[in-house]
Design a protein around this motif. Structure first.
Motif, PDB file in Angstrom:
ATOM      1  N   GLY A  55       5.608  46.384  62.067  1.00 45.63           N
ATOM      2  CA  GLY A  55       6.089  47.635  61.492  1.00 45.63           C
ATOM      3  C   GLY A  55       6.937  48.423  62.479  1.00 45.63           C
ATOM      4  O   GLY A  55       7.837  49.181  62.103  1.00 45.63           O
ATOM      5  N   ASP A  56       6.639  48.230  63.761  1.00 44.42           N
ATOM      6  CA  ASP A  56       7.415  48.902  64.795  1.00 44.42           C
ATOM      7  C   ASP A  56       7.115  48.253  66.143  1.00 44.42           C
ATOM      8  O   ASP A  56       6.216  47.430  66.271  1.00 44.42           O
ATOM      9  N   LEU A  86      -0.792  49.546  58.589  1.00 47.14           N
ATOM     10  CA  LEU A  86      -0.274  50.741  59.270  1.00 47.14           C
ATOM     11  C   LEU A  86      -1.428  51.543  59.866  1.00 47.14           C
ATOM     12  O   LEU A  86      -2.546  51.529  59.341  1.00 47.14           O
ATOM     13  N   GLY A  87      -1.124  52.248  60.945  1.00 45.27           N
ATOM     14  CA  GLY A  87      -2.060  53.226  61.494  1.00 45.27           C
ATOM     15  C   GLY A  87      -1.477  54.615  61.280  1.00 45.27           C
ATOM     16  O   GLY A  87      -0.383  54.769  60.723  1.00 45.27           O
ATOM     17  N   HIS A 118       2.297  60.633  62.353  1.00 47.50           N
ATOM     18  CA  HIS A 118       3.295  59.536  62.328  1.00 47.50           C
ATOM     19  C   HIS A 118       2.635  58.251  61.862  1.00 47.50           C
ATOM     20  O   HIS A 118       1.423  58.069  61.962  1.00 47.50           O
ATOM     21  N   THR A 119       3.480  57.346  61.376  1.00 47.05           N
ATOM     22  CA  THR A 119       3.024  55.996  61.066  1.00 47.05           C
ATOM     23  C   THR A 119       4.143  55.042  61.437  1.00 47.05           C
ATOM     24  O   THR A 119       5.315  55.444  61.409  1.00 47.05           O
ATOM     25  N   ALA A 166       3.059  59.659  57.361  1.00 45.93           N
ATOM     26  CA  ALA A 166       2.042  58.774  56.756  1.00 45.93           C
ATOM     27  C   ALA A 166       1.859  59.089  55.278  1.00 45.93           C
ATOM     28  O   ALA A 166       1.486  58.213  54.482  1.00 45.93           O
ATOM     29  N   ALA A 167       2.144  60.342  54.896  1.00 47.19           N
ATOM     30  CA  ALA A 167       1.979  60.718  53.482  1.00 47.19           C
ATOM     31  C   ALA A 167       3.187  60.308  52.647  1.00 47.19           C
ATOM     32  O   ALA A 167       3.125  60.319  51.418  1.00 47.19           O
ATOM     33  N   LEU A 168       4.263  59.963  53.328  1.00 46.27           N
ATOM     34  CA  LEU A 168       5.490  59.578  52.604  1.00 46.27           C
ATOM     35  C   LEU A 168       5.528  58.076  52.307  1.00 46.27           C
ATOM     36  O   LEU A 168       6.433  57.599  51.634  1.00 46.27           O
ATOM     37  N   VAL A 169       4.541  57.347  52.835  1.00 42.16           N
ATOM     38  CA  VAL A 169       4.470  55.909  52.550  1.00 42.16           C
ATOM     39  C   VAL A 169       3.681  55.728  51.261  1.00 42.16           C
ATOM     40  O   VAL A 169       2.452  55.872  51.237  1.00 42.16           O
TER      41      VAL A 169
END
Ligand code: 6PG
Length: 245
Positions: A68-69, A136-137, A143-144, A217-220
């Motif tokens: 993811g990153d 994801l964390g 942040h995520t 994280a809320a936008l995923v």
């Protein structure tokens, strides 16, 4: 949201869910595109996947792994997300090296992002790759991956991968964008520890229901996919009981 008494119990249940998703994807589509998370929380999960009974349940030869990153450090650096996955998973399971598509953190960040996007499109689909499962964390700032609050990265609508800067070292990062994450079939957040209790509340229960949610994280929220939350009890301490299962 599934909550567990301990982080270890959460990692055990998460390994069962990952194995189930992988088997289902391989049965339906002949392959599984799995995106690994960085940080420390996923370590137990990766180790659980590398031992029986899960190791034999997973068709490693049909897997394609992504990240993811990544922090912009060499692949052997202690801060590298690839290094963590190699230590806890890749070095222990029968997956071909060419099936693990790492982000080349040793390169100049923008170049690493361009190459990773090209690799994603080559392997997972030219137009818009659809990952079968993204792990994801969540950071204490919400942040995520390496999508941080109040950054223009959250508004990126074309690219799948961008170079960005973290408030904490290692500062230079490469991350999947929300466009890439929200095209997934399933996202699994793994959150543990009492230090995540307040940010998890803010992600799950925005302070002002009327104000648009800004925490990454809320936008995923995959439009045509599922979002699962695997949380240990200390991290879920400020989540209303009705939202826990
Ligand atoms: C990273 C991760 C990052 C991580 C969170 C939570 O590169 O660090 O992608 O998004 O998942 O910061 O990290 P912990 O699991 O260590 O709490």
């Amino acid at each position: 949201m599934r909550t567990f008494a301990t982080g270890e119990a959460m990692a055990e249940a998460a390994a069962t869910e990952v194995a189930r998703v992988v088997q289902d994807a391989v049965a339906r589509r002949g392959t599984c595109l799995l995106v690994l998370a960085g940080g420390s929380t996923p370590r137990d999960l990766y180790e659980n996947l590398s031992v029986e009974p899960r190791c034999s349940q997973i068709a490693w030869s049909s897997m394609r792994l992504f990240w993811g990153d990544e922090r912009c450090v060499p692949p052997h650096h202690p801060a590298s997300n690839y290094a963590m996955a190699r230590e806890t998973l890749l070095s222990r399971v029968p997956i071909a090296k060419e099936s693990a598509h790492r982000i080349h953190g040793e390169l100049e960040p923008k170049r690493a992002a361009e190459l990773y996007e090209k690799e994603l499109r080559r392997v997972a689909g030219e137009v818009l790759p659809r990952f079968d499962l993204v792990l994801l964390g969540v950071g204490t700032d919400g942040h995520t991956a390496s999508l941080f609050p109040d950054t223009p990265d959250l508004l990126e609508e074309q690219r799948l991968v961008v170079a960005t800067v973290s408030p904490d070292p290692p500062r230079n990062r490469v991350t999947l964008t929300l466009r890439a994450l929200n095209a997934s079939r399933q996202v699994m957040f793994l959150v543990r520890g009492e230090d995540k209790a307040s940010v998890l509340r803010d992600v799950m229960v925005p302070a002002d229901a009327g104000s648009p949610q800004q925490l990454p994280a809320a936008l995923v929220r995959p439009r045509e996919g599922r979002t699962l939350w695997f949380v240990d009890r200390p991290a879920a301490a400020e989540i209303p009981a009705r939202q826990r299962t």
